[in-house]
Scaffold this motif. Structure first.
Motif, PDB file in Angstrom:
ATOM      1  N   ARG A  44       0.826  -1.209   0.000  1.00  0.00           N
ATOM      2  CA  ARG A  44       0.000   0.000   0.000  1.00  0.00           C
ATOM      3  C   ARG A  44       0.865   1.266   0.000  1.00  0.00           C
ATOM      4  O   ARG A  44       0.521   2.265  -0.613  1.00  0.00           O
ATOM      5  CB  ARG A  44      -0.889  -0.035   1.234  1.00  0.00           C
ATOM      6  CG  ARG A  44      -1.891   1.041   1.330  1.00  0.00           C
ATOM      7  CD  ARG A  44      -2.671   0.841   2.600  1.00  0.00           C
ATOM      8  NE  ARG A  44      -3.818   1.690   2.650  1.00  0.00           N
ATOM      9  CZ  ARG A  44      -4.731   1.639   3.580  1.00  0.00           C
ATOM     10  NH1 ARG A  44      -4.635   0.752   4.550  1.00  0.00           N
ATOM     11  NH2 ARG A  44      -5.748   2.460   3.566  1.00  0.00           N
ATOM     12  N   GLY A  46       3.775   1.560  -1.300  1.00  0.00           N
ATOM     13  CA  GLY A  46       4.663   1.618  -2.460  1.00  0.00           C
ATOM     14  C   GLY A  46       6.015   0.979  -2.223  1.00  0.00           C
ATOM     15  O   GLY A  46       6.926   1.120  -3.017  1.00  0.00           O
ATOM     16  N   SER A  89      -1.492  -5.337  -9.772  1.00  0.00           N
ATOM     17  CA  SER A  89      -0.294  -4.796  -9.132  1.00  0.00           C
ATOM     18  C   SER A  89       0.966  -5.463  -9.679  1.00  0.00           C
ATOM     19  O   SER A  89       1.974  -4.806  -9.931  1.00  0.00           O
ATOM     20  CB  SER A  89      -0.386  -4.991  -7.620  1.00  0.00           C
ATOM     21  OG  SER A  89       0.817  -4.623  -6.998  1.00  0.00           O
ATOM     22  N   GLN A 100       2.829  -1.532  -5.942  1.00  0.00           N
ATOM     23  CA  GLN A 100       1.920  -0.747  -5.122  1.00  0.00           C
ATOM     24  C   GLN A 100       0.482  -1.191  -5.316  1.00  0.00           C
ATOM     25  O   GLN A 100       0.093  -1.649  -6.391  1.00  0.00           O
ATOM     26  CB  GLN A 100       2.036   0.735  -5.481  1.00  0.00           C
ATOM     27  CG  GLN A 100       1.284   1.617  -4.539  1.00  0.00           C
ATOM     28  CD  GLN A 100       1.687   3.063  -4.680  1.00  0.00           C
ATOM     29  OE1 GLN A 100       2.502   3.415  -5.510  1.00  0.00           O
ATOM     30  NE2 GLN A 100       1.101   3.902  -3.853  1.00  0.00           N
TER      31      GLN A 100
END
Length: 138
Positions: A44, A46, A89, A100
Motif C-alpha cells: 500500500r 509503495g 499490481s 503498489q
C-alpha cells in the motif's frame, strides 16, 4: 458384494486427533495475520516487492481453499476482486518501478486476511498449506 474391498479397515483414514480438530492457535493466527497485514501495508505504501506480492497471493488462495467447505459463501466476488487487484499490481510492476496497491483497493485483501485466521481448523489449514505450496512450486 463383489465391489467391496477385501480390507475395508486399511482403506479408512486414521481419525483426526482433538488437536487437529481445534482451530488454529491464537498465537499462530496472529502471526499469519500480522505477516499478511504487513505485506499489505508495504504494498500500500509503495514499498512492495515480489516476495510480498507472493505472500498476499498465497494468502488469498489459501483462504479460498480453507473456506471452500463453505459452499454457500456469498463473498466469492471479494476473492475475485482481491485476486484481480493483486494481479494488476504485479502486471503494473513490470512496466513501472514500484510495487503498489492503491488505498481504495485494500479492503477486499484485508477481508481475505481476516477471513483466513477466523475460520480455519488446524488440520485443514496444514493440509491445504502443503497442497498450495506444492501447487505454487510446480
Amino acid at each position: 458384494m463383489p465391489n467391496k474391498p477385501k480390507h475395508a479397515k486399511s482403506a479408512r483414514r486414521a481419525p483426526l486427533t482433538r488437536t487437529q480438530l481445534l482451530p488454529i492457535a491464537p498465537t499462530t493466527a496472529r502471526k499469519f495475520s500480522l505477516e499478511n497485514h504487513l505485506a499489505l501495508v508495504a504494498m500500500r505504501s509503495g514499498r512492495g516487492n515480489a516476495d510480498l506480492a507472493s505472500t498476499l497471493i498465497k494468502m488469498l488462495y489459501l483462504t479460498f481453499l480453507v473456506c471452500e467447505g463453505d459452499r454457500l459463501d456469498p463473498q466469492i466476488e471479494a476473492y475475485l476482486e482481491a485476486e484481480s487487484i493483486l494481479r494488476a499490481s504485479i502486471d503494473d510492476s513490470l512496466t513501472t518501478e514500484g510495487w503498489q496497491i492503491a488505498d481504495n483497493q485494500c479492503e477486499p485483501i484485508s477481508w481475505c486476511c481476516a477471513r483466513m485466521t477466523s475460520n480455519s481448523r488446524r488440520h485443514r489449514y496444514i493440509d491445504l498449506r502443503s497442497r498450495s505450496d506444492d501447487l505454487i512450486t510446480s
